[in-house]
Structure formats: C-alpha cells, structure tokens
Design a protein around this motif. Structure first.
Motif, short mmCIF file in Angstrom:
data_model
loop_
_atom_site.label_atom_id
_atom_site.label_comp_id
_atom_site.label_asym_id
_atom_site.label_seq_id
_atom_site.Cartn_x
_atom_site.Cartn_y
_atom_site.Cartn_z
N SER A 53 67.93 -15.00 -17.83
CA SER A 53 67.64 -16.43 -18.07
C SER A 53 66.65 -16.96 -17.05
CB SER A 53 68.92 -17.26 -17.95
OG SER A 53 69.80 -16.93 -18.97
N GLY A 54 66.83 -16.54 -15.80
CA GLY A 54 66.02 -17.13 -14.74
C GLY A 54 64.86 -16.26 -14.32
N HIS A 83 65.68 -16.47 -28.19
CA HIS A 83 66.84 -16.08 -27.40
C HIS A 83 67.84 -15.23 -28.19
CE1 HIS A 83 65.79 -18.68 -23.98
NE2 HIS A 83 65.25 -19.45 -24.90
N ASN B 55 68.85 -15.00 -6.42
CA ASN B 55 68.92 -14.48 -7.79
C ASN B 55 70.00 -15.17 -8.61
OD1 ASN B 55 66.88 -12.51 -8.26
ND2 ASN B 55 67.87 -11.16 -6.79
N LEU B 56 71.14 -15.42 -7.97
CA LEU B 56 72.23 -16.13 -8.68
C LEU B 56 71.75 -17.53 -9.05
CD1 LEU B 56 75.33 -15.20 -6.43
CD2 LEU B 56 74.60 -14.09 -8.53
N LEU B 58 68.67 -18.47 -9.56
CA LEU B 58 67.67 -18.36 -10.63
C LEU B 58 68.33 -18.21 -11.99
CD1 LEU B 58 64.78 -16.04 -9.43
CD2 LEU B 58 64.55 -18.31 -10.40
N ASP B 59 69.37 -17.39 -12.06
CA ASP B 59 70.11 -17.25 -13.33
C ASP B 59 70.58 -18.61 -13.81
OD1 ASP B 59 69.96 -14.50 -13.55
OD2 ASP B 59 71.93 -14.12 -12.68
N GLY B 62 67.80 -20.81 -15.03
CA GLY B 62 67.38 -20.38 -16.36
C GLY B 62 68.34 -20.84 -17.44
N GLN B 63 69.64 -20.77 -17.14
CA GLN B 63 70.64 -21.23 -18.12
C GLN B 63 70.50 -22.74 -18.33
OE1 GLN B 63 74.43 -19.76 -16.69
NE2 GLN B 63 73.67 -17.66 -16.64
N ARG B 65 67.83 -24.51 -18.00
CA ARG B 65 66.60 -24.80 -18.76
C ARG B 65 66.83 -24.61 -20.26
NH1 ARG B 65 61.15 -22.30 -16.52
NH2 ARG B 65 60.49 -23.48 -18.33
N PHE B 66 67.53 -23.54 -20.61
CA PHE B 66 67.80 -23.34 -22.05
C PHE B 66 68.59 -24.53 -22.61
CE2 PHE B 66 70.67 -22.37 -25.47
CZ PHE B 66 69.84 -21.76 -26.39
N ALA B 142 73.85 -16.89 -28.97
CA ALA B 142 72.96 -15.95 -28.29
C ALA B 142 72.81 -16.31 -26.82
CB ALA B 142 71.58 -15.95 -28.97
N ALA B 145 75.82 -15.10 -25.07
CA ALA B 145 75.81 -13.65 -24.87
C ALA B 145 75.03 -13.29 -23.62
CB ALA B 145 75.21 -12.97 -26.10
N ARG B 146 73.87 -13.94 -23.45
CA ARG B 146 73.05 -13.66 -22.28
C ARG B 146 73.74 -14.17 -21.01
NH1 ARG B 146 67.50 -13.13 -22.06
NH2 ARG B 146 67.34 -13.86 -24.20
N SER B 147 74.26 -15.38 -21.08
CA SER B 147 74.87 -15.99 -19.90
C SER B 147 76.09 -15.21 -19.44
CB SER B 147 75.27 -17.44 -20.19
OG SER B 147 74.13 -18.19 -20.55
N LYS B 149 76.70 -12.07 -19.66
CA LYS B 149 76.32 -10.85 -18.93
C LYS B 149 75.89 -11.19 -17.51
CE LYS B 149 73.55 -8.94 -22.22
NZ LYS B 149 72.74 -7.87 -22.83
N GLU B 150 75.16 -12.29 -17.37
CA GLU B 150 74.69 -12.68 -16.03
C GLU B 150 75.86 -13.14 -15.16
OE1 GLU B 150 70.37 -14.09 -17.80
OE2 GLU B 150 71.81 -15.60 -17.19
N TYR B 153 78.16 -10.65 -13.38
CA TYR B 153 77.67 -10.22 -12.07
C TYR B 153 78.04 -11.23 -10.99
CZ TYR B 153 74.75 -6.05 -12.43
OH TYR B 153 74.31 -4.76 -12.53
#
Lengths: 154, 269
Positions: A53-54, A83, B55-56, B58-59, B62-63, B65-66, B142, B145-147, B149-150, B153
């Motif tokens: 995402s980031g 996405h 990095n955490l 940034l994830d 990004g979430q 922003r979506f 969707a 699903a991406r979030s 996985k991130e 971690y």
C-alpha cells in the motif's frame, strides 16, 4: 481495428520493458505490477497495481510509464491504479525468481525460509524484518557470512 | 440541502453518511498512527528499527490514501461539484472532524509505549481486515486482502518486541508494563458499534468490529503471557474518538501534519 491493436501492442511493449525503480533487474511486467494496457476512447490507459500500500515506488512507476509512452509519441496517456485482485508474490514466474536470485536477492518461496543467494546455504538467519525496501527483509548467511536481501512472501 | 460554505483552502464540510463515516474512521486510524510512527524517523533505538518503523508507517499511509480516495469517490458521486481528493480529508479537517480511535493519537512515549500501542492496534486491524475479506464491495474486499497481509507483519513485529521487552531486563519490563497499564483502556473503543452503521453491517457491506472482541482479547492475553506482563482488562474504556471528541494530543499532531497545505493552500510538488 488493426491500428488500435497495433497501438495497444506497441504501448504494452514499451511499458512492459520498464525496469522497477527499486529492483532494476526486473521489469514492472515481470513483477506483476503492470496489469493491462488498453486503448480507451483514444487514450492509452495503463493499469498498474501497487505492491505494498505504501510503496513509494508506485508514484515513480506511474511517472516512468507516462514519460516513456509520451516519448514514443502517444499523446493521450492515463495511468490508473487498480487494487483488485491484490498483488501477490505467488504470480512471479520461475524465470523471475531465478533473476532475483542471480541479482543477489533471495526469492520468495511460500512457507520456506530463504537460502543464501550467493552460496546456496540453508544456514541463514534474519537480521531485520524490514530491509532496504518495504518488500524485502535483511538476512545473513551463517556459512559464507554475507548479508543478503530476501524478497518477502506477500 | 443545507448550505455548505467552504472557504477556499479552508476546512471542508463533509456530508457524512454512515458509509462515509466508516471509511473515514479507518482511514483516520491509519493516517494518524502512520504519522506517529513517522515521528520516530532518525530517532529509533537502532538503524534496523528506524527502517522498520518507517516501513510500518508507509504501509499505514498507503492504506489511508486508498480509503480517503474511496471517500472522495463516494462524496463526488453524491455531489460532483465538490471535486474532493484524498488530500482534502487529510489536510482540510480539524480535530473534531477526525474519526480515529483515541488509541492511535496517543503520543509515542518511549519505545515500549510505541510497541504496546502498535500491538493493540495491529492485533485489531489484522482481525478486522481479515474479516473484511467477505464484504460485498469488491474494492473494499481487495483493499482488506492487501491490508491484512501488511498488518500481519505489523502484529508480528510489535508482538515480538513486547515479548522481548516484557521478558527482558528489569528496566525494559517496567517500561513495557507501564505502557500496557496506560494504554489498555484505549483498546475497547476499537470494538464500538455505531448504531447508524447497523444496516450496513446487516447487509454485509462492512463488518461489525464488536464480534471480534473475544478473539482480540485472546490474542493480547497470549502475547502478554509470553511477555510475562500482567494484564487486567479495565471495566471501563476511553471513548469519543469515533465521534470527534479527541484528547489534546491530536491538535498538536495535526498542526504539524497540516502546516504546509494550511499555510500555502493548493501547493503541489
């Protein structure tokens, strides 16, 4: 429609050859970031999907595609982010995994710890879960003592 | 329709529907926590941890922003003249318009407090996005699903540190225990159900977080047991963030986060 097909194919050839900014040994097509190139109402529409995402490289990839297609003479270009389905390392081909390994990056294998990409040893240990980019972790080989990046399963 | 008066570059007036409130709540959680983590940049205990925290963050950015883009799509569909963008939600709302849970705006404190806060959030978010794989909107599914996985971690990283600090030296244990005691009262707000969102939950558009509370408590109890930390769930919990009632910390955070677009409206790279 021959011209449209040709334009689409030419645009795909250009976009798919672009290197990933953070792993230049691989193209954005090999990494599964490039999803489709379509000619829609006169506009070359390129669909890409972010890895994480980031991931800061996403904006750069977008710019690279626009620049490359404009330089090739396409005046109307749009890059959109999609996405669904979510990006995963499961779609990387065997050839792509081998390219990663040859580049010194241990490729992802679901459910398996990486092997050292330099000497092949399985005696490895993780140094940090987050490495030089969001998609990689940092490891060390106990046999040859070299540190290496591991492309994480995602 | 009530007159919505927006000063150019000033606060936006969001016409909140139950769905929009849901999107903004989870977007705000991610943005505010992501910003908190960015405050660690160059100050983490080690180089590896500096990169991990960035990095955490940034994830989460990004979430956010979506979800803000999704909010813009919803608002523009109802009122195209608004021409909302993701940035409007991040930069042009004041603290009472933010819907984040109070947990994520809590100051970083020491490294133990940051890791305990992150464990409390990530254990929730992992369960929540995993459950959200089943929602009716394919775009949200969707995203989930991406979030998920991130965030998996994130949870592992935070839990590893909480265990290491709790089961570490007397000093690290004291700090981890103190952080847990201070932050535990913020956990339950994550599981509040908003009454006007019940129809959306019944229709399968969004997931009711309340149904995940037992699984969450079990996870936190397991981590704390391994960390040899004592855990006592408080009988009351801090609440109000989802309704825009925030502590004094959020305003200071926004002052930094929003300074540039507030001072130079419309500025772009």
């Amino acid at each position: 429609m021959v011209n449209e097909t040709t334009a689409q194919e030419t645009a795909w050839a250009i976009a798919s050859a672009l290197p990933d900014p953070e792993i230049p040994a691989l193209t954005i097509a090999e990494l599964g970031i490039l999803r489709s190139v379509e000619l829609m109402e006169g506009v070359i529409t390129v669909s890409i999907t972010p890895t994480y995402s980031g991931c800061p490289a996403t904006e750069m990839i977008k710019g690279d595609i626009e620049t490359a297609l404009r330089d090739a003479g396409f005046s109307a270009v749009a890059v959109r982010l999609i996405h669904s389905p979510a990006w995963t390392t499961d779609t990387l081909s065997a050839a792509t995994l081998e390219k990663l390994r040859a580049e010194g990056i241990a490729p992802p294998h679901r459910g398996q710890a990486p092997h050292c990409p330099l000497c092949g040893s399985s005696a490895v240990e993780q140094i940090a879960a987050f490495g030089s980019t969001p998609c990689k972790s940092l490891w060390r080989c106990i046999t040859c003592r070299e540190p290496f990046d591991h492309f994480k399963c995602h | 329709m009530s007159a919505i008066c927006e000063v150019p570059g000033g606060n936006i007036a969001v016409a909140e529907t139950p769905m929009l409130r849901w999107v903004l709540a989870y977007a705000d959680d991610a943005l505010i926590l992501g910003h908190r983590l960015s405050e660690w940049c160059s100050r983490a205990p080690s180089m590896e941890e500096d990169m991990a925290l960035a990095n955490l963050g940034l994830d989460l950015l990004g979430q956010a922003r979506f979800l803000y883009s999704h909010a813009a799509t919803l608002e523009n569909a109802a009122q195209p003249a608004l021409e909302r963008s993701e940035d409007d939600y991040a930069y042009r709302r004041d603290a009472p318009q933010f819907r984040n849970a109070l947990l994520v705006e809590q100051p970083n404190g020491d490294f133990a407090a940051t890791m305990v806060r992150h464990m409390l959030y990530a254990s929730f978010a992992d369960l929540y996005w995993r459950a959200s794989l089943a929602v009716s909107d394919p775009a949200i599914a969707a995203f989930a699903a991406r979030s998920e996985k991130e965030i998996a971690y994130h949870e592992r990283h935070a839990a590893d540190w909480v265990i290491r600090l709790g089961d570490g030296t007397a000093e690290s244990r004291r700090r981890a225990q103190s952080a847990l005691d201070g932050l535990l009262a913020f956990a339950d707000e994550l599981f509040e159900t908003e009454a006007d969102q019940l129809p959306l939950m019944a229709a399968g558009a969004i997931i009711d977080p309340a149904r995940l509370r037992d699984a969450y408590r079990h996870r936190i109890e397991q981590i704390c047991a391994r960390a040899t930390l004592s855990l006592a769930w408080p009988r009351w919990h801090q609440s109000g963030g989802r309704q825009g009632r925030h502590g004094e910390h959020l305003g200071h955070l926004l002052a930094e986060l929003q300074f540039l677009p507030r001072a130079y409206p419309g500025a772009s790279w």
